[in-house]
Design a protein around this motif. Structure first.
Motif, PDB file in Angstrom:
ATOM      1  N   LYS A  70      25.713  25.515 -17.597  1.00 15.99           N
ATOM      2  CA  LYS A  70      24.156  25.845 -17.682  1.00 15.99           C
ATOM      3  C   LYS A  70      23.401  26.036 -19.000  1.00 15.99           C
ATOM      4  CE  LYS A  70      20.731  28.914 -15.212  1.00 15.99           C
ATOM      5  NZ  LYS A  70      19.861  27.788 -15.303  1.00 15.99           N
ATOM      6  N   ASP A  71      24.340  26.823 -19.884  1.00 17.46           N
ATOM      7  CA  ASP A  71      24.027  27.176 -21.308  1.00 17.46           C
ATOM      8  C   ASP A  71      23.899  25.850 -22.186  1.00 17.46           C
ATOM      9  OD1 ASP A  71      23.460  28.796 -23.538  1.00 17.46           O
ATOM     10  OD2 ASP A  71      25.434  28.366 -23.891  1.00 17.46           O
ATOM     11  N   MET A  72      25.105  25.091 -21.913  1.00 24.01           N
ATOM     12  CA  MET A  72      25.146  24.044 -22.296  1.00 24.01           C
ATOM     13  C   MET A  72      23.999  22.853 -22.404  1.00 24.01           C
ATOM     14  SD  MET A  72      29.385  23.040 -22.435  1.00 24.01           S
ATOM     15  CE  MET A  72      30.582  24.001 -23.665  1.00 24.01           C
ATOM     16  N   TYR A  73      23.606  22.822 -21.141  1.00 25.92           N
ATOM     17  CA  TYR A  73      22.732  21.615 -20.660  1.00 25.92           C
ATOM     18  C   TYR A  73      21.439  22.194 -21.548  1.00 25.92           C
ATOM     19  CZ  TYR A  73      24.621  18.161 -17.959  1.00 25.92           C
ATOM     20  OH  TYR A  73      25.382  16.865 -17.576  1.00 25.92           O
ATOM     21  N   LYS A  74      21.282  23.497 -21.368  1.00 26.99           N
ATOM     22  CA  LYS A  74      19.982  23.972 -21.904  1.00 26.99           C
ATOM     23  C   LYS A  74      19.964  23.708 -23.587  1.00 26.99           C
ATOM     24  CE  LYS A  74      16.949  27.924 -22.048  1.00 26.99           C
ATOM     25  NZ  LYS A  74      16.533  28.969 -21.572  1.00 26.99           N
ATOM     26  N   ARG A  75      21.149  24.040 -23.923  1.00 23.09           N
ATOM     27  CA  ARG A  75      21.192  23.912 -25.674  1.00 23.09           C
ATOM     28  C   ARG A  75      21.108  22.564 -26.032  1.00 23.09           C
ATOM     29  NH1 ARG A  75      25.493  25.677 -28.163  1.00 23.09           N
ATOM     30  NH2 ARG A  75      26.510  26.099 -26.248  1.00 23.09           N
ATOM     31  N   TYR A  76      22.013  21.703 -25.466  1.00 17.29           N
ATOM     32  CA  TYR A  76      22.433  20.117 -25.925  1.00 17.29           C
ATOM     33  C   TYR A  76      21.331  19.366 -25.343  1.00 17.29           C
ATOM     34  CZ  TYR A  76      27.280  21.929 -26.105  1.00 17.29           C
ATOM     35  OH  TYR A  76      28.512  22.451 -26.418  1.00 17.29           O
ATOM     36  N   TYR A  77      20.837  19.572 -24.249  1.00 19.50           N
ATOM     37  CA  TYR A  77      19.963  18.454 -23.644  1.00 19.50           C
ATOM     38  C   TYR A  77      18.584  18.737 -23.403  1.00 19.50           C
ATOM     39  CZ  TYR A  77      24.754  16.816 -22.817  1.00 19.50           C
ATOM     40  OH  TYR A  77      26.011  16.313 -23.091  1.00 19.50           O
ATOM     41  N   LYS A  78      18.423  20.290 -23.641  1.00 17.82           N
ATOM     42  CA  LYS A  78      17.016  20.608 -23.386  1.00 17.82           C
ATOM     43  C   LYS A  78      16.812  21.031 -21.782  1.00 17.82           C
ATOM     44  CE  LYS A  78      16.502  21.179 -27.790  1.00 17.82           C
ATOM     45  NZ  LYS A  78      17.442  22.090 -28.307  1.00 17.82           N
ATOM     46  N   GLN A  79      17.773  20.666 -21.195  1.00 19.20           N
ATOM     47  CA  GLN A  79      17.435  20.814 -19.720  1.00 19.20           C
ATOM     48  C   GLN A  79      17.921  22.041 -19.095  1.00 19.20           C
ATOM     49  OE1 GLN A  79      19.523  17.780 -17.728  1.00 19.20           O
ATOM     50  NE2 GLN A  79      18.830  16.218 -19.125  1.00 19.20           N
ATOM     51  N   ASN A  80      16.787  22.753 -18.143  1.00 20.06           N
ATOM     52  CA  ASN A  80      17.162  23.981 -17.250  1.00 20.06           C
ATOM     53  C   ASN A  80      17.775  23.470 -15.865  1.00 20.06           C
ATOM     54  OD1 ASN A  80      16.609  26.024 -19.025  1.00 20.06           O
ATOM     55  ND2 ASN A  80      14.452  25.479 -18.815  1.00 20.06           N
ATOM     56  N   ILE A  81      19.140  23.793 -15.916  1.00 20.98           N
ATOM     57  CA  ILE A  81      19.676  23.220 -14.495  1.00 20.98           C
ATOM     58  C   ILE A  81      20.063  24.667 -13.535  1.00 20.98           C
ATOM     59  CG2 ILE A  81      20.364  20.980 -15.479  1.00 20.98           C
ATOM     60  CD1 ILE A  81      23.297  22.472 -15.417  1.00 20.98           C
ATOM     61  N   SER A  82      20.025  24.334 -12.315  1.00 18.67           N
ATOM     62  CA  SER A  82      20.645  25.720 -11.533  1.00 18.67           C
ATOM     63  C   SER A  82      21.848  25.821 -11.608  1.00 18.67           C
ATOM     64  CB  SER A  82      20.148  25.209 -10.196  1.00 18.67           C
ATOM     65  OG  SER A  82      20.863  23.971  -9.523  1.00 18.67           O
ATOM     66  N   ILE A  83      22.437  26.771 -11.233  1.00 16.30           N
ATOM     67  CA  ILE A  83      23.797  27.159 -11.094  1.00 16.30           C
ATOM     68  C   ILE A  83      24.471  26.200 -10.138  1.00 16.30           C
ATOM     69  CG2 ILE A  83      25.624  29.022 -10.303  1.00 16.30           C
ATOM     70  CD1 ILE A  83      24.455  29.647 -12.907  1.00 16.30           C
ATOM     71  N   GLU A  84      23.966  25.915  -9.090  1.00 17.73           N
ATOM     72  CA  GLU A  84      24.535  25.081  -8.287  1.00 17.73           C
ATOM     73  C   GLU A  84      24.692  23.336  -8.641  1.00 17.73           C
ATOM     74  OE1 GLU A  84      22.673  28.350  -5.832  1.00 17.73           O
ATOM     75  OE2 GLU A  84      21.608  26.639  -7.370  1.00 17.73           O
ATOM     76  N   LYS A  85      23.678  23.196  -9.770  1.00 19.70           N
ATOM     77  CA  LYS A  85      23.767  21.839 -10.398  1.00 19.70           C
ATOM     78  C   LYS A  85      25.032  21.989 -11.358  1.00 19.70           C
ATOM     79  CE  LYS A  85      22.855  17.734 -11.603  1.00 19.70           C
ATOM     80  NZ  LYS A  85      23.240  16.616 -10.666  1.00 19.70           N
ATOM     81  N   ALA A  86      25.176  23.160 -12.014  1.00 21.89           N
ATOM     82  CA  ALA A  86      26.077  23.706 -12.964  1.00 21.89           C
ATOM     83  C   ALA A  86      27.572  23.279 -12.301  1.00 21.89           C
ATOM     84  CB  ALA A  86      25.930  24.865 -13.551  1.00 21.89           C
ATOM     85  N   VAL A  87      27.593  23.727 -11.143  1.00 25.53           N
ATOM     86  CA  VAL A  87      29.071  23.725 -10.615  1.00 25.53           C
ATOM     87  C   VAL A  87      29.426  22.377 -10.112  1.00 25.53           C
ATOM     88  CG1 VAL A  87      29.971  24.330  -8.052  1.00 25.53           C
ATOM     89  CG2 VAL A  87      28.876  26.179  -9.482  1.00 25.53           C
ATOM     90  N   GLU A  88      28.145  21.387  -9.663  1.00 25.33           N
ATOM     91  CA  GLU A  88      28.485  20.019  -9.356  1.00 25.33           C
ATOM     92  C   GLU A  88      28.951  19.467 -10.772  1.00 25.33           C
ATOM     93  OE1 GLU A  88      25.590  16.422  -8.406  1.00 25.33           O
ATOM     94  OE2 GLU A  88      25.051  18.376  -7.344  1.00 25.33           O
ATOM     95  N   ILE A  89      28.424  19.551 -11.602  1.00 22.96           N
ATOM     96  CA  ILE A  89      28.695  19.018 -13.141  1.00 22.96           C
ATOM     97  C   ILE A  89      30.196  19.429 -13.253  1.00 22.96           C
ATOM     98  CG2 ILE A  89      28.169  19.008 -15.633  1.00 22.96           C
ATOM     99  CD1 ILE A  89      25.242  19.363 -14.790  1.00 22.96           C
ATOM    100  N   ALA A  90      30.486  20.739 -13.472  1.00 22.18           N
ATOM    101  CA  ALA A  90      31.711  21.232 -13.850  1.00 22.18           C
ATOM    102  C   ALA A  90      32.991  20.427 -12.968  1.00 22.18           C
ATOM    103  CB  ALA A  90      31.890  22.764 -13.689  1.00 22.18           C
ATOM    104  N   ASN A  91      32.560  20.031 -11.573  1.00 22.34           N
ATOM    105  CA  ASN A  91      33.526  19.524 -10.637  1.00 22.34           C
ATOM    106  C   ASN A  91      33.432  18.270 -10.697  1.00 22.34           C
ATOM    107  OD1 ASN A  91      35.037  21.772  -9.257  1.00 22.34           O
ATOM    108  ND2 ASN A  91      32.791  22.422  -8.706  1.00 22.34           N
ATOM    109  N   ASP A  92      32.629  17.390 -11.255  1.00 21.79           N
ATOM    110  CA  ASP A  92      32.562  15.990 -11.679  1.00 21.79           C
ATOM    111  C   ASP A  92      33.254  15.546 -12.465  1.00 21.79           C
ATOM    112  OD1 ASP A  92      31.419  13.396 -12.548  1.00 21.79           O
ATOM    113  OD2 ASP A  92      30.340  13.543 -10.680  1.00 21.79           O
ATOM    114  N   ASP A  93      34.371  14.775 -12.589  1.00 19.89           N
ATOM    115  CA  ASP A  93      35.293  14.561 -13.838  1.00 19.89           C
ATOM    116  C   ASP A  93      34.481  13.583 -14.572  1.00 19.89           C
ATOM    117  OD1 ASP A  93      37.177  15.756 -12.130  1.00 19.89           O
ATOM    118  OD2 ASP A  93      38.421  13.939 -11.765  1.00 19.89           O
TER     119      ASP A  93
END
Length: 130
Positions: A70-93
């Motif tokens: 969540k923090d990386m997406y905000k800092r790197y891509y200027k995107q606020n994502i939900s915790i659920e989306k962050a979990v999805e990203i972490a688990n997507d290879d």
């Protein structure tokens, strides 16, 4: 003269080929480092979810924590994502590999994987001194 123009074109082509070879080697070494990192973090996905020392779950190939994604997406891509989306990203290879690539090779944030980076530096795959 024709020879000089031909020689210039050949030199230019050689330089372009050399640059492509360097870029290919760079991509290959980055891929090798990411493969080793995935092995050290999750045994290449065999252990995809662990409770970390900070009492938060680390997930996926690279054992990202949801709050870190969540923090990386905000800092790197200027995107606020939900915790659920962050979990999805972490688990997507694929998405987690893209994020790890950005963190390591663009932002230089190798400290997210301190223990693994120490091991990788001993293999000579990365310079790491923290």
């Amino acid at each position: 003269t024709y020879y000089e123009i031909g020689r210039f074109h050949q030199l230019n082509e050689d330089a372009e080929n050399s640059l492509q070879e360097i870029q290919d080697k760079k991509k290959q070494s980055q891929a090798e480092l990411l493969q080793k990192l995935a092995f050290y973090e999750s045994t290449n996905g065999k252990f995809r979810k662990i409770l970390d020392t900070n009492n938060k779950y680390s997930m996926g190939l690279y054992h990202f924590q949801a709050t870190t994604v969540k923090d990386m997406y905000k800092r790197y891509y200027k995107q606020n994502i939900s915790i659920e989306k962050a979990v999805e990203i972490a688990n997507d290879d694929e998405l987690s590999t893209q994020l790890a690539t950005e963190a390591i090779f663009v932002k230089g944030e190798t400290w997210h994987w301190h223990n693994s980076m120490v091991k990788l530096s001993k293999l000579g795959l990365i310079a790491y001194g923290k």
